[in-house]
Write an enzyme that holds these catalytic residues in place. Structure first.
Site, PDB file in Angstrom:
ATOM      1  N   VAL A  33       0.873  -1.172   0.000  1.00 28.33           N
ATOM      2  CA  VAL A  33       0.000   0.000   0.000  1.00 28.33           C
ATOM      3  C   VAL A  33       0.907   1.219   0.000  1.00 28.33           C
ATOM      4  O   VAL A  33       1.952   1.214   0.653  1.00 28.33           O
ATOM      5  CB  VAL A  33      -0.908   0.008   1.251  1.00 28.33           C
ATOM      6  CG1 VAL A  33      -1.663   1.327   1.379  1.00 28.33           C
ATOM      7  CG2 VAL A  33      -1.899  -1.159   1.189  1.00 28.33           C
ATOM      8  N   CYS A  34       0.517   2.260  -0.737  1.00 27.56           N
ATOM      9  CA  CYS A  34       1.224   3.543  -0.715  1.00 27.56           C
ATOM     10  C   CYS A  34       2.675   3.316  -1.167  1.00 27.56           C
ATOM     11  O   CYS A  34       2.926   2.511  -2.070  1.00 27.56           O
ATOM     12  CB  CYS A  34       1.102   4.123   0.702  1.00 27.56           C
ATOM     13  SG  CYS A  34       1.387   5.900   0.847  1.00 27.56           S
ATOM     14  N   THR A  35       3.632   3.987  -0.542  1.00 26.28           N
ATOM     15  CA  THR A  35       5.022   3.865  -0.988  1.00 26.28           C
ATOM     16  C   THR A  35       5.660   2.532  -0.602  1.00 26.28           C
ATOM     17  O   THR A  35       6.847   2.325  -0.885  1.00 26.28           O
ATOM     18  CB  THR A  35       5.864   5.032  -0.444  1.00 26.28           C
ATOM     19  OG1 THR A  35       5.698   5.106   0.970  1.00 26.28           O
ATOM     20  CG2 THR A  35       5.435   6.355  -1.059  1.00 26.28           C
TER      21      THR A  35
END
Lengths: 229, 229
Positions: free
Chosen positions: B102-104
Site C-alpha cells: 500500500v502507498c510507498t
C-alpha cells in the site's frame, strides 16, 4: 505562538482499531496539535483483532484536552460501566472544546451522561441503542450538535475526522490533509451500508453481530436506567 | 480444516500507520486467517506521527506467509536500502501466494527486485518513482499484476484490502466485511486526488512534500542502478 491543541483518544481492550487509527491519521496532521492515546495504564492495549497499541498517557496523568474522542469496538460495553473511564470523560468534557466519538464510542459518551437530548450517530447496528441512553439517534455519517461531534461506524471515522479538521482549522487545511492521505475512495462494492447491501449480505452480518448487539442493548438499557432515562 | 492463512505486514520506524491499519481491519476479518506484524525486533515501532505499535514477530522468526504486505510512509526510504528487510521480502515472496503493498510500500517491493516489469501503483506523489526501480507505474487505486497486488496512497489501503479479500475469499466475504466496517465513504470534500484537488491545495501539498519526494527520488535512482534498471 498559541499553546498546542491537545487531542486525546481513549484506547481500551477490544477497541476496533480503525475507529481510532483513521481519525488519528487525519487529526495528527493538524498544525500545532498533539494527539494522545489515553488508557487506564501505559501497558499496550490489545484491540479486538489482536493488534497491540501503546498508550501515551493515562486517565490520571492526561492533561486537560481541547478535543476528546472515544472510538468504539466490542470493548466499549465494558467501558460503559467503568467508573474510571466515565469519570475521566466527564472531567475532560467539562473543559474540552469538542467532545467526540466514532462508531460505538458514542454509547460510551452517552453512558457518561454527556449526550442527554443530543443528536448523535454510531455504527449502523448500534445507533438505535443511543435512545436507551437519552440521546437522539441520527443515521448520518457525521453529526454535529453543539460541541458534540459523532461519526458513524469504523471507516466513517475518516469522514468524521476531516469534518472535524475543517471545524478546527478551516476547510483549506482539511482539504490539504485529504489530498495527502489520498482520500478519494473507490470501494470495490456498493454495500457499505444497510441501505445498499444486498439482503443476504445484510442478514449474514446481522446474524454474526446478533449476540454482541443483544449484549450491548442490555448494557445500554441498564446504564440508561441509572441515568434516569 | 485447512491450516490458517498467514498474512504478514511489515512495520518499521516512520511508517504511515493508516497504510497498515486500514488493510489490517479488513484482512483480520477474513475467516481462518492470522495477521502478523513483522519488524526487525519485537520492540514497539514508532510511526511517522508518533503512534507506537507492537510487532508480533520478527524477520527471523516469521514463518512462511501466504500474503506479504508492505505499507508505506517516510521510513520506507530507509527500508529500500536495508538488506535485512529486503532479504526478508525476497525470501517470503519466493513462496507467498500474493506479494502486496500500500502507498510507498511498493517502492520497497521494487527495491527488493520484486516488481521488475510489473505494473504497480503507489501514493500519487511517488508513483512515478517506480519507473526508476524497473516497475511500470499505473495511476489506479488497486493494481493486480499476476500475484502482485498494489494499492495507492494511505486510505487507498481500504479499497486495496477489500479487493484482495475478494481475491482470497470471494466477493460475498469481502462484501460482508465492507458492511461490517461501514465502508460507505462520504468524504466531506472532493479533493482526494491531484485530479480533483484545487490547484492551490495541490501546490501547497506538493510544496510540503517536496523535500521528502526529492530524497525518495534520489534513493530510488541509486537503488535502481544497483538493480541494473
Amino acid at each position: 505562538m498559541a499553546s498546542p491543541r491537545r487531542i486525546g483518544m481513549l484506547i481500551f481492550p477490544r477497541l476496533t482499531q480503525l475507529d481510532m487509527t483513521g481519525p488519528y491519521e487525519v487529526l495528527a496532521r493538524l498544525p500545532n496539535t498533539t494527539v494522545d492515546l489515553v488508557a487506564r495504564t501505559r501497558d499496550p492495549v490489545t484491540t479486538d483483532r489482536g493488534m497491540q497499541i501503546v498508550p501515551t498517557t493515562t486517565y490520571t496523568d492526561c492533561p486537560a484536552l481541547g478535543v476528546v474522542m472515544v472510538p468504539g469496538g466490542p470493548g466499549q460495553q465494558d467501558l460503559m460501566e467503568n467508573e474510571a473511564a466515565l469519570g475521566f470523560l466527564r472531567k475532560q468534557a467539562a473543559s474540552a472544546k469538542y467532545v467526540t466519538s466514532v462508531c460505538t464510542g458514542s454509547l460510551v459518551l452517552a453512558a457518561a451522561g454527556l449526550l442527554k437530548g443530543k443528536r448523535a450517530t454510531s455504527h449502523w447496528a448500534a445507533v438505535d441503542h443511543l435512545k436507551l441512553l437519552g440521546a437522539i439517534p441520527v443515521r448520518e455519517k457525521v453529526v454535529v450538535d453543539g460541541n458534540i461531534v459523532t461519526g458513524a461506524g469504523v471507516t466513517s471515522g475518516i469522514d468524521f475526522a476531516l469534518a472535524l479538521a475543517a471545524i478546527l482549522e478551516g476547510e483549506a487545511v482539511a482539504r490539504e490533509i485529504q489530498l495527502q492521505i489520498e482520500y478519494d475512495p473507490a470501494p470495490p462494492f456498493d454495500c457499505g451500508s444497510p441501505q445498499t447491501a444486498a439482503p443476504a449480505i445484510l442478514e449474514a452480518v446481522k446474524a454474526r453481530l446478533a449476540k454482541l448487539s443483544e449484549e450491548r442493548r442490555v448494557v445500554a438499557a441498564r446504564v440508561g436506567k441509572k441515568l434516569g432515562v
